[in-house]
Design a protein around this motif. Structure first.
Motif, PDB file in Angstrom:
ATOM      1  N   GLY A  12       0.849  -1.205   0.000  1.00 17.95           N
ATOM      2  CA  GLY A  12       0.000   0.000   0.000  1.00 17.95           C
ATOM      3  C   GLY A  12       0.876   1.243   0.000  1.00 17.95           C
ATOM      4  N   CYS A  41      -5.580   2.269  -0.498  1.00 14.10           N
ATOM      5  CA  CYS A  41      -5.639   3.674  -0.923  1.00 14.10           C
ATOM      6  C   CYS A  41      -5.897   3.808  -2.428  1.00 14.10           C
ATOM      7  N   GLY A  45      -9.754   2.898  -1.884  1.00 11.63           N
ATOM      8  CA  GLY A  45      -9.932   3.953  -0.882  1.00 11.63           C
ATOM      9  C   GLY A  45      -9.848   5.340  -1.479  1.00 11.63           C
ATOM     10  N   THR A 112       0.692 -14.155  -0.491  1.00  8.58           N
ATOM     11  CA  THR A 112       0.317 -13.799   0.876  1.00  8.58           C
ATOM     12  C   THR A 112       1.374 -14.294   1.847  1.00  8.58           C
ATOM     13  N   GLY A 143      -1.780  -2.931   6.534  1.00 12.45           N
ATOM     14  CA  GLY A 143      -2.993  -2.137   6.389  1.00 12.45           C
ATOM     15  C   GLY A 143      -4.127  -2.468   7.338  1.00 12.45           C
ATOM     16  N   SER A 162     -16.913  -0.370   2.489  1.00 12.01           N
ATOM     17  CA  SER A 162     -16.526   0.683   1.540  1.00 12.01           C
ATOM     18  C   SER A 162     -16.013   0.064   0.236  1.00 12.01           C
ATOM     19  N   GLU A 186     -18.175  10.769   3.423  1.00 14.35           N
ATOM     20  CA  GLU A 186     -17.808  10.956   2.007  1.00 14.35           C
ATOM     21  C   GLU A 186     -18.795  10.217   1.103  1.00 14.35           C
ATOM     22  N   GLN A 311      -5.193   6.647  10.656  1.00 17.97           N
ATOM     23  CA  GLN A 311      -5.285   5.780   9.480  1.00 17.97           C
ATOM     24  C   GLN A 311      -5.488   6.594   8.202  1.00 17.97           C
TER      25      GLN A 311
HETATM   26  P1  FAD Z   1      -3.055  -0.563   2.839  1.00 17.58           P
HETATM   27  O1  FAD Z   1      -3.266   0.492   1.844  1.00 17.58           O
HETATM   28  O2  FAD Z   1      -4.245  -1.178   3.478  1.00 17.58           O
HETATM   29  O3  FAD Z   1      -2.172  -1.686   2.162  1.00 17.58           O
HETATM   30  C1  FAD Z   1      -1.879  -2.867   2.793  1.00 17.58           C
HETATM   31  C2  FAD Z   1      -1.544  -3.889   1.743  1.00 17.58           C
HETATM   32  O4  FAD Z   1      -1.060  -5.056   2.390  1.00 17.58           O
HETATM   33  C3  FAD Z   1      -2.730  -4.334   0.912  1.00 17.58           C
HETATM   34  O5  FAD Z   1      -2.453  -4.116  -0.448  1.00 17.58           O
HETATM   35  C4  FAD Z   1      -2.893  -5.816   1.231  1.00 17.58           C
HETATM   36  O6  FAD Z   1      -3.298  -6.567   0.117  1.00 17.58           O
HETATM   37  C5  FAD Z   1      -1.495  -6.193   1.678  1.00 17.58           C
HETATM   38  N1  FAD Z   1      -1.427  -7.327   2.605  1.00 17.58           N
HETATM   39  C6  FAD Z   1      -2.089  -7.477   3.786  1.00 17.58           C
HETATM   40  N2  FAD Z   1      -1.712  -8.630   4.381  1.00 17.58           N
HETATM   41  C7  FAD Z   1      -0.814  -9.197   3.562  1.00 17.58           C
HETATM   42  C8  FAD Z   1      -0.072 -10.395   3.645  1.00 17.58           C
HETATM   43  N3  FAD Z   1      -0.172 -11.199   4.693  1.00 17.58           N
HETATM   44  N4  FAD Z   1       0.768 -10.704   2.624  1.00 17.58           N
HETATM   45  C9  FAD Z   1       0.886  -9.885   1.558  1.00 17.58           C
HETATM   46  N5  FAD Z   1       0.201  -8.733   1.439  1.00 17.58           N
HETATM   47  C10 FAD Z   1      -0.620  -8.391   2.437  1.00 17.58           C
HETATM   48  N6  FAD Z   1      -6.614   8.091   3.342  1.00 17.58           N
HETATM   49  C11 FAD Z   1      -6.225   9.332   2.970  1.00 17.58           C
HETATM   50  O7  FAD Z   1      -5.149   9.765   3.381  1.00 17.58           O
HETATM   51  N7  FAD Z   1      -7.002  10.095   2.138  1.00 17.58           N
HETATM   52  C12 FAD Z   1      -8.192   9.660   1.670  1.00 17.58           C
HETATM   53  O8  FAD Z   1      -8.874  10.386   0.931  1.00 17.58           O
HETATM   54  C13 FAD Z   1      -8.626   8.365   2.046  1.00 17.58           C
HETATM   55  N8  FAD Z   1      -9.809   7.877   1.595  1.00 17.58           N
HETATM   56  C14 FAD Z   1     -10.178   6.608   1.945  1.00 17.58           C
HETATM   57  C15 FAD Z   1     -11.394   6.120   1.474  1.00 17.58           C
HETATM   58  C16 FAD Z   1     -11.787   4.834   1.805  1.00 17.58           C
HETATM   59  C17 FAD Z   1     -13.094   4.307   1.275  1.00 17.58           C
HETATM   60  C18 FAD Z   1     -10.941   4.013   2.610  1.00 17.58           C
HETATM   61  C19 FAD Z   1     -11.354   2.617   2.966  1.00 17.58           C
HETATM   62  C20 FAD Z   1      -9.758   4.497   3.097  1.00 17.58           C
HETATM   63  C21 FAD Z   1      -9.361   5.800   2.769  1.00 17.58           C
HETATM   64  N9  FAD Z   1      -8.167   6.330   3.250  1.00 17.58           N
HETATM   65  C22 FAD Z   1      -7.789   7.599   2.898  1.00 17.58           C
HETATM   66  C23 FAD Z   1      -7.281   5.555   4.146  1.00 17.58           C
HETATM   67  C24 FAD Z   1      -6.124   4.960   3.347  1.00 17.58           C
HETATM   68  O9  FAD Z   1      -6.618   4.174   2.303  1.00 17.58           O
HETATM   69  C25 FAD Z   1      -5.260   4.125   4.291  1.00 17.58           C
HETATM   70  O10 FAD Z   1      -4.879   4.912   5.391  1.00 17.58           O
HETATM   71  C26 FAD Z   1      -4.016   3.636   3.574  1.00 17.58           C
HETATM   72  O11 FAD Z   1      -4.353   2.825   2.465  1.00 17.58           O
HETATM   73  C27 FAD Z   1      -3.135   2.843   4.536  1.00 17.58           C
HETATM   74  O12 FAD Z   1      -1.997   2.424   3.873  1.00 17.58           O
HETATM   75  P2  FAD Z   1      -1.180   1.113   4.324  1.00 17.58           P
HETATM   76  O13 FAD Z   1       0.005   1.064   3.426  1.00 17.58           O
HETATM   77  O14 FAD Z   1      -0.989   1.146   5.775  1.00 17.58           O
HETATM   78  O15 FAD Z   1      -2.152  -0.099   4.056  1.00 17.58           O
END
Ligand code: FAD
Length: 469
Positions: A12, A41, A45, A112, A143, A162, A186, A311
Motif C-alpha cells: 500500500g 488507498c 480507498g 500472501t 494495512g 466501503s 464521504e 489511518q
Molecule cells: P493498505 O493500503 O491497506 O495496504 C496494505 C496492503 O497489504 C494491501 O495491499 C494488502 O493486500 C497487503 N497485505 C495485507 N496482508 C498481507 C499479507 N499477509 N501478505 C501480503 N500482502 C498483504 N486516506 C487518505 O489519506 N485520504 C483519503 O482520501 C482516504 N480515503 C479513503 C477512502 C476509503 C473508502 C478508505 C477505505 C480508506 C481511505 N483512506 C484515505 C485511508 C487509506 O486508504 C489508508 O490509510 C491507507 O491505504 C493505509 O496504507 P497502508 O500502506 O498502511 O495499508
C-alpha cells in the motif's frame, strides 16, 4: 532461499513508497503483496472515492447550469460510465506504480505472507505458496480492513463495506450509512449528490467526531440542507432483510428502511501473520510501535494502518520514509553519526474529508487546544466574504485558526469550504514552522484566491482582518 536486506509485507502507500525510497538509497528490498500495489488507498480507498467525488461535483454543477446562464443538459446520469472512469483512474495510477517498480527493479512477490520466524540473525518470511524469503530488516505494512457491528454481517450484496459499495454497478434508490466518520460522510455526500436518498446513523453525538466541534455542526447542517437525514447519538441494533429492502432497528426505538446499507463503523488493523517463537506486541489488534516505528522485535518495523495511529495514506507513507532513513543510517556506517530523522508529530498531520462542503484540518481542535494551552485565540473568516469563493459560487464554510494567546503561534487550522483539502497544506506549513499570525501577515497572498481566507483568518487572530464583518 532468496536473501535481501529488507522485506516489506504489504504494498500500500506505506509499503510501496518505502520500497521506492530504499531503492533510491541503493538498499535491496523485496515487497510481498497479496493483491495489487497501491493497497487500499489506490485500489479501494482514496483514489476511487475521489474519482466519484469529482463526478458528483460536476453533476451537481451541471444541474445548476441554468442559474449560470449555461445550457442545461437533461441527459440522465450514467452510473456505469461514472464507474468506468473511476476504474480507469485506478488502473492508470496502479499501473504507474507497477511501472516505477519495474523501472527501479524492485522485486515484488505476488502472494500472501503467512508466517515469520528467525534463523540466526535473519527473519524468514514464508508465503502461502510455500516460498521462503530471508532478510535483515522487516517492515510490516499490512494495512486495515472494514469492521462491522456485533451480529451484523457485511455480505457485500445488501450490507456493504466501503469496498463493496465501490463495486455497485447501479445506484440504489436509498442508502443507510451506518457510521458518520470520514468514510461514511464521504459516501453519503457522493450518493446524495447522485440523487440517492441517504440517511446517516451515527452512534456518537456528532458527525466526523475527531474534527473541531464547529465543523461537525456545520457539516450536519449542510447535509440536512442537502436532503441527507442525519441521526446522531443513535446506534443500530440490528438489520433485517425484507424482500427488496433492509430494515434497521435503532437504539432510540425507531427504525428505517433502505435498499442498501454501508457499514462504515471503523477499520481494524490487518494483523494476519503467524509469529513462530517470536513475540510481536499488539494493542487492541494494532501492532505496537515506538516513535521510530520500531516494534517489540529488533529490526522489525510497522507502518501505516496496521499501527492504528492515524489511518491515513500520508501517515503510512511518512512513517515508511522515516523507517527507510533509519535503515539507511544503520546500514551505512559512513553516514554515522547522522542525526536521527525527526519523530512524526501526529497532531500536525493534515486530515481531509472530501464531502460537499469539503473539510480539512491540521493541529489541535479548539477543545484540545483549550486543554493543552493556558489561553488561546481564535481567528475566523467566512468564505461568504471571499471574492474567489463568490465567483466560484461556492461560499459555504469558513477558515478557523487557533493560536496560543501568549506567543500567537498557530496551533490549529480548520477549514470547511471549496478546496479545503488543498488549502490545508498552508496551515500544515505554518504550524510545522511554528509561525505566528505576524509571520503570516508578512506573506503576500494573491488576489483573488481562496487562500486569502487563510490570510484573513490569520489576521483575525489579532482582530486585523480587513473584510470580516
Ligand atoms: P493498505 O493500503 O491497506 O495496504 C496494505 C496492503 O497489504 C494491501 O495491499 C494488502 O493486500 C497487503 N497485505 C495485507 N496482508 C498481507 C499479507 N499477509 N501478505 C501480503 N500482502 C498483504 N486516506 C487518505 O489519506 N485520504 C483519503 O482520501 C482516504 N480515503 C479513503 C477512502 C476509503 C473508502 C478508505 C477505505 C480508506 C481511505 N483512506 C484515505 C485511508 C487509506 O486508504 C489508508 O490509510 C491507507 O491505504 C493505509 O496504507 P497502508 O500502506 O498502511 O495499508
Amino acid at each position: 532461499m532468496q536473501h535481501t536486506q529488507v522485506i516489506i509485507i504489504g504494498g500500500g502507500p506505506g509499503g510501496y513508497e518505502t520500497a521506492i525510497r530504499l531503492s533510491q538509497y541503493n538498499i535491496e528490498c523485496l515487497v510481498i503483496e497479496k493483491a495489487r500495489l497501491g493497497g487500499v488507498c489506490l485500489n479501494w480507498g482514496c483514489i476511487p472515492t475521489k474519482a466519484l467525488v469529482k463526478s458528483a461535483e460536476l453533476y451537481s454543477e451541471m444541474l445548476d447550469a441554468p442559474a449560470w446562464g449555461l445550457p442545461a443538459n437533461h441527459q440522465a446520469l450514467d452510473y456505469a460510465k461514472v464507474n468506468e472512469r473511476k476504474n480507469a483512474v485506478v488502473e492508470q495510477l496502479v499501473s504507474g506504480i507497477e511501472y516505477l517498480f519495474r523501472k527501479r527493479k524492485i522485486p515484488m512477490v505476488q502472494g500472501t505472507a503467512i508466517s515469520v520466524h528467525k534463523e540466526a540473525d535473519n527473519y524468514i518470511v514464508e508465503t502461502e505458496a510455500g516460498e521462503s524469503f530471508s532478510c535483515c530488516y522487516l517492515i510490516l505494512a499490512t494495512g486495515s480492513e472494514a469492521k462491522s457491528l456485533p451480529g451484523i454481517e457485511i455480505d457485500e450484496v445488501d450490507i456493504l463495506s466501503s469496498t463493496g459499495i465501490l463495486k455497485l454497478d447501479k445506484l440504489p434508490e436509498s442508502l443507510a450509512v451506518v457510521g458518520g466518520g470520514v468514510i461514511g460522510c464521504e459516501f453519503a455526500s457522493i450518493f446524495a449528490t447522485f440523487g440517492v436518498k441517504v440517511s446517516i446513523i451515527e452512534f456518537l453525538p456528532r458527525l466526523v467526531a475527531l474534527e473541531d466541534e464547529e465543523i461537525s455542526k456545520r457539516l450536519a447542517l449542510s447535509f440536512k440542507k442537502g436532503g441527507i437525514s442525519v441521526k446522531t447519538g443513535v446506534g443500530v441494533q440490528s438489520i433485517s432483510k425484507g424482500s427488496d429492502s433492509l430494515e434497521l432497528s435503532l437504539s432510540d426505538g425507531s427504525s428505517l428502511t433502505a435498499e442498501k446499507v454501508l457499514m462504515s463503523v471503523g477499520r481494524i488493523p490487518v494483523n494476519n501473520l503467524r509469529w513462530i517463537d517470536l513475540e510481536l506486541k499488539t494493542e487492541r489488534g494494532a501492532i505496537q510501535i515506538d516513535d521510530a516505528m520500531q516494534t517489540s522485535l529488533d529490526r522489525v518495523f510497522a507502518i501505516g494502518d496496521v499501527t492504528a495511529r492515524l489511518q491515513l495514506a500520508h501517515t503510512a507513507s511518512k512513517q515508511g520514509l522515516i523507517v527507510a532513513e533509519i535503515i539507511r543510517n544503520a546500514l551505512t556506517p559512513a553516514l554515522q553519526p547522522s542525526s536521527p530523522p525527526a519523530a512524526l508529530n501526529y497532531i500536525n498531520i493534515p486530515r481531509c474529508t472530501f464531502t460537499h462542503p469539503e473539510i480539512a484540518s491540521v493541529g489541535y481542535t479548539q477543545a484540545e487546544a483549550e486543554k493543552v494551552f493556558p489561553e488561546i485565540r481564535i481567528g475566523k473568516f467566512p468564505f461568504t466574504a471571499n471574492g474567489k469563493a463568490m465567483a466560484m459560487g461556492n461560499t459555504a464554510g469558513f477558515v478557523k485558526t487557533i493560536a496560543r494567546a501568549d506567543t500567537n503561534e498557530l496551533v490549529g487550522m480548520h477549514i470547511m469550504g471549496p478546496n479545503a483539502a488543498e488549502l490545508i497544506a498552508q496551515g500544515a506549513i505554518l504550524i510545522a514552522n511554528h509561525n505566528t499570525s505576524e509571520d503570516a501577515e508578512a506573506v503576500v497572498f494573491a488576489h483573488p484566491t481562496l487562500s486569502e481566507a487563510i490570510m484573513e483568518a490569520m489576521e483575525d487572530l489579532r482582530n486585523l482582518s480587513i473584510h470580516k464583518i
